[in-house]
Scaffold this motif. Structure first.
Motif, PDB file in Angstrom:
ATOM      1  N   UNK A   1     -20.211 -30.038 -28.274  1.00 61.96           N
ATOM      2  CA  UNK A   1     -19.082 -30.886 -28.646  1.00 61.96           C
ATOM      3  C   UNK A   1     -18.979 -32.145 -27.809  1.00 61.96           C
ATOM      4  N   UNK A   2     -19.394 -32.079 -26.551  1.00 62.99           N
ATOM      5  CA  UNK A   2     -19.309 -33.279 -25.712  1.00 62.99           C
ATOM      6  C   UNK A   2     -20.202 -34.398 -26.246  1.00 62.99           C
ATOM      7  N   UNK A   3     -21.345 -34.025 -26.809  1.00 63.58           N
ATOM      8  CA  UNK A   3     -22.265 -35.030 -27.335  1.00 63.58           C
ATOM      9  C   UNK A   3     -21.887 -35.404 -28.763  1.00 63.58           C
ATOM     10  N   UNK A   4     -21.581 -34.409 -29.580  1.00 61.66           N
ATOM     11  CA  UNK A   4     -21.239 -34.663 -30.975  1.00 61.66           C
ATOM     12  C   UNK A   4     -20.025 -35.595 -31.087  1.00 61.66           C
ATOM     13  N   UNK A   5     -19.030 -35.381 -30.261  1.00 60.40           N
ATOM     14  CA  UNK A   5     -17.808 -36.171 -30.332  1.00 60.40           C
ATOM     15  C   UNK A   5     -17.898 -37.522 -29.654  1.00 60.40           C
ATOM     16  N   UNK A   6     -19.069 -37.885 -29.117  1.00 60.64           N
ATOM     17  CA  UNK A   6     -19.305 -39.149 -28.416  1.00 60.64           C
ATOM     18  C   UNK A   6     -18.472 -39.255 -27.134  1.00 60.64           C
ATOM     19  N   UNK A   7     -18.303 -38.116 -26.476  1.00 62.28           N
ATOM     20  CA  UNK A   7     -17.630 -38.121 -25.178  1.00 62.28           C
ATOM     21  C   UNK A   7     -18.641 -38.299 -24.047  1.00 62.28           C
ATOM     22  N   UNK A   8     -19.876 -37.830 -24.290  1.00 64.51           N
ATOM     23  CA  UNK A   8     -20.930 -37.910 -23.280  1.00 64.51           C
ATOM     24  C   UNK A   8     -22.261 -38.192 -23.956  1.00 64.51           C
ATOM     25  N   UNK A   9     -23.162 -38.819 -23.204  1.00 62.88           N
ATOM     26  CA  UNK A   9     -24.542 -38.920 -23.628  1.00 62.88           C
ATOM     27  C   UNK A   9     -25.199 -37.543 -23.489  1.00 62.88           C
ATOM     28  N   UNK A  10     -26.301 -37.346 -24.196  1.00 60.37           N
ATOM     29  CA  UNK A  10     -27.003 -36.066 -24.109  1.00 60.37           C
ATOM     30  C   UNK A  10     -27.499 -35.814 -22.690  1.00 60.37           C
ATOM     31  N   UNK A  11     -27.929 -36.861 -21.996  1.00 61.04           N
ATOM     32  CA  UNK A  11     -28.381 -36.707 -20.613  1.00 61.04           C
ATOM     33  C   UNK A  11     -27.222 -36.287 -19.713  1.00 61.04           C
ATOM     34  N   UNK A  12     -26.014 -36.757 -20.005  1.00 58.90           N
ATOM     35  CA  UNK A  12     -24.839 -36.310 -19.245  1.00 58.90           C
ATOM     36  C   UNK A  12     -24.683 -34.792 -19.342  1.00 58.90           C
ATOM     37  N   UNK A  13     -24.834 -34.293 -20.568  1.00 59.86           N
ATOM     38  CA  UNK A  13     -24.697 -32.850 -20.788  1.00 59.86           C
ATOM     39  C   UNK A  13     -25.803 -32.091 -20.075  1.00 59.86           C
ATOM     40  N   UNK A  14     -27.032 -32.593 -20.188  1.00 55.86           N
ATOM     41  CA  UNK A  14     -28.157 -31.938 -19.519  1.00 55.86           C
ATOM     42  C   UNK A  14     -27.956 -31.938 -18.000  1.00 55.86           C
ATOM     43  N   UNK A  15     -27.516 -33.060 -17.460  1.00 53.37           N
ATOM     44  CA  UNK A  15     -27.270 -33.130 -16.019  1.00 53.37           C
ATOM     45  C   UNK A  15     -26.145 -32.185 -15.612  1.00 53.37           C
ATOM     46  N   UNK A  16     -25.126 -32.040 -16.459  1.00 54.72           N
ATOM     47  CA  UNK A  16     -24.048 -31.104 -16.162  1.00 54.72           C
ATOM     48  C   UNK A  16     -24.541 -29.667 -16.114  1.00 54.72           C
ATOM     49  N   UNK A  17     -25.416 -29.312 -17.047  1.00 54.97           N
ATOM     50  CA  UNK A  17     -25.997 -27.962 -17.050  1.00 54.97           C
ATOM     51  C   UNK A  17     -26.781 -27.722 -15.759  1.00 54.97           C
ATOM     52  N   UNK A  18     -27.647 -28.665 -15.425  1.00 57.89           N
ATOM     53  CA  UNK A  18     -28.474 -28.504 -14.223  1.00 57.89           C
ATOM     54  C   UNK A  18     -27.624 -28.451 -12.960  1.00 57.89           C
ATOM     55  N   UNK A  19     -26.582 -29.271 -12.905  1.00 55.81           N
ATOM     56  CA  UNK A  19     -25.729 -29.274 -11.720  1.00 55.81           C
ATOM     57  C   UNK A  19     -24.967 -27.966 -11.587  1.00 55.81           C
ATOM     58  N   UNK A  20     -24.428 -27.464 -12.692  1.00 57.13           N
ATOM     59  CA  UNK A  20     -23.702 -26.194 -12.632  1.00 57.13           C
ATOM     60  C   UNK A  20     -24.585 -25.058 -12.151  1.00 57.13           C
ATOM     61  N   UNK A  21     -25.814 -25.004 -12.658  1.00 60.24           N
ATOM     62  CA  UNK A  21     -26.746 -23.958 -12.226  1.00 60.24           C
ATOM     63  C   UNK A  21     -27.161 -24.145 -10.775  1.00 60.24           C
TER      64      UNK A  21
END
Length: 291
Positions: free
Chosen positions: A249-269
């Motif tokens: 939803x963050x990418x679909x809704x234009x709230x974040x770039x796809x790289x933002x989401x990927x970086x968020x996943x990597x940072x959380x892990x």
């Protein structure tokens, strides 16, 4: 005051002090008069945290407040980021992140996804997923408190707070506005959705510009469910589907770039891995088995 004889800072206290110290020093050095005000407020926060060292309630709302105060402070700290990220640079690095998206995905998924799937029902599900962020973190933290007790709760809250604080520091040094500022809002039938209107309305009134990379929503919520799942696997599996919907939803809704989401996943892990390694090192020093 429970535990008054034990003047021991919790790990979350040290993380919070590190954040307030880092941001306060940057604000003082580069922020002029407004930065001095922020630095003074952060210094007061550090003093207050050190005073918490003797307070260790073991149950009830007091224990929840003690263990999760750093998470509770993050909305307030988020609000000041649009000021903090102007102290070191006057630019936003959206062009850089857009180039990363183009290189990794062959385009701009934050535009393409809604064009590929222009269905109102699909959009509403993903906007519900984005809205679920406001429930995922409390569910992970309080759920673990209910099923595994105080120490498990403190470890889970620490992971969430650490993910937020690391994200916030990155925002200060590498501000990215995000596709919501760079691209036109989604139009057509999708924009008539009830959840679409609710989510976009919230962001219009409560977002801080420059906080797109990485997605702190994803980083903190993923850190929360991974940490909670380590304590009680049921919480990971219960919250995984909402987390996946949030990420899409963050990418679909234009709230974040796809790289933002990927970086968020990597940072959380990464946060969870670092905290687990640190916990193991502390246990080895104390001569106890790691949890």
């Amino acid at each position: 005051m429970s535990g008054g004889g034990n003047r021991r800072l919790l790990p979350v206290d040290r993380v919070a002090i590190g954040y307030f110290g880092c941001t306060g020093l940057v604000a003082l050095a580069f922020g002029g008069l407004s930065g001095a005000g922020i630095a003074a407020a952060h210094a007061i926060a550090v003093f207050g945290i050190t005073r918490l060292a003797a307070w260790h309630p073991r149950a009830g709302l007091a224990a929840i407040a003690r263990g999760a105060y750093a998470v509770l402070l993050t909305p307030l700290l988020y609000a000041e980021l649009s000021v903090l990220n102007r102290f070191l640079t006057q630019r936003y690095f959206d062009a850089t992140v857009q180039a990363w998206d183009a290189a990794l995905f062959g385009g701009q998924p934050s535009i393409d996804l809604s064009a590929w799937f222009p269905w109102l029902s699909f959009s509403e599900v993903l906007h519900l997923g984005y809205f679920a962020y406001y429930a995922i973190i409390p569910a992970a933290i309080l759920g673990v408190f209910a099923t595994r007790g105080l120490e498990a709760f403190q470890r889970t809250a620490l992971a969430v707070a650490a993910a937020f604080f690391v994200s916030y520091v990155i925002f200060m040094f590498f501000p990215v506005a995000g596709p919501r500022y760079e691209f036109a809002q989604i139009g057509g039938d999708i924009s008539d959705g009830t959840l679409f209107g609710i989510v976009h309305g919230i962001l219009e009134t409560g977002s801080s510009k420059g906080t797109a990379f990485p997605s702190s929503h994803i980083a903190a919520s993923l850190a929360g469910i991974v940490a909670a799942g380590r304590e009680d696997r049921r919480w990971f599996w219960l919250l995984l589907i909402p987390e996946l919907a949030l990420t899409a939803g963050t990418v679909y809704g234009r709230f974040h770039y796809a790289v933002d989401a990927l970086a968020g996943i990597l940072l959380g892990l990464l946060i969870c891995a670092v905290l687990r390694a640190a916990e193991g090192a502390r246990a080895a020093e104390d001569g106890q088995p790691a949890g």
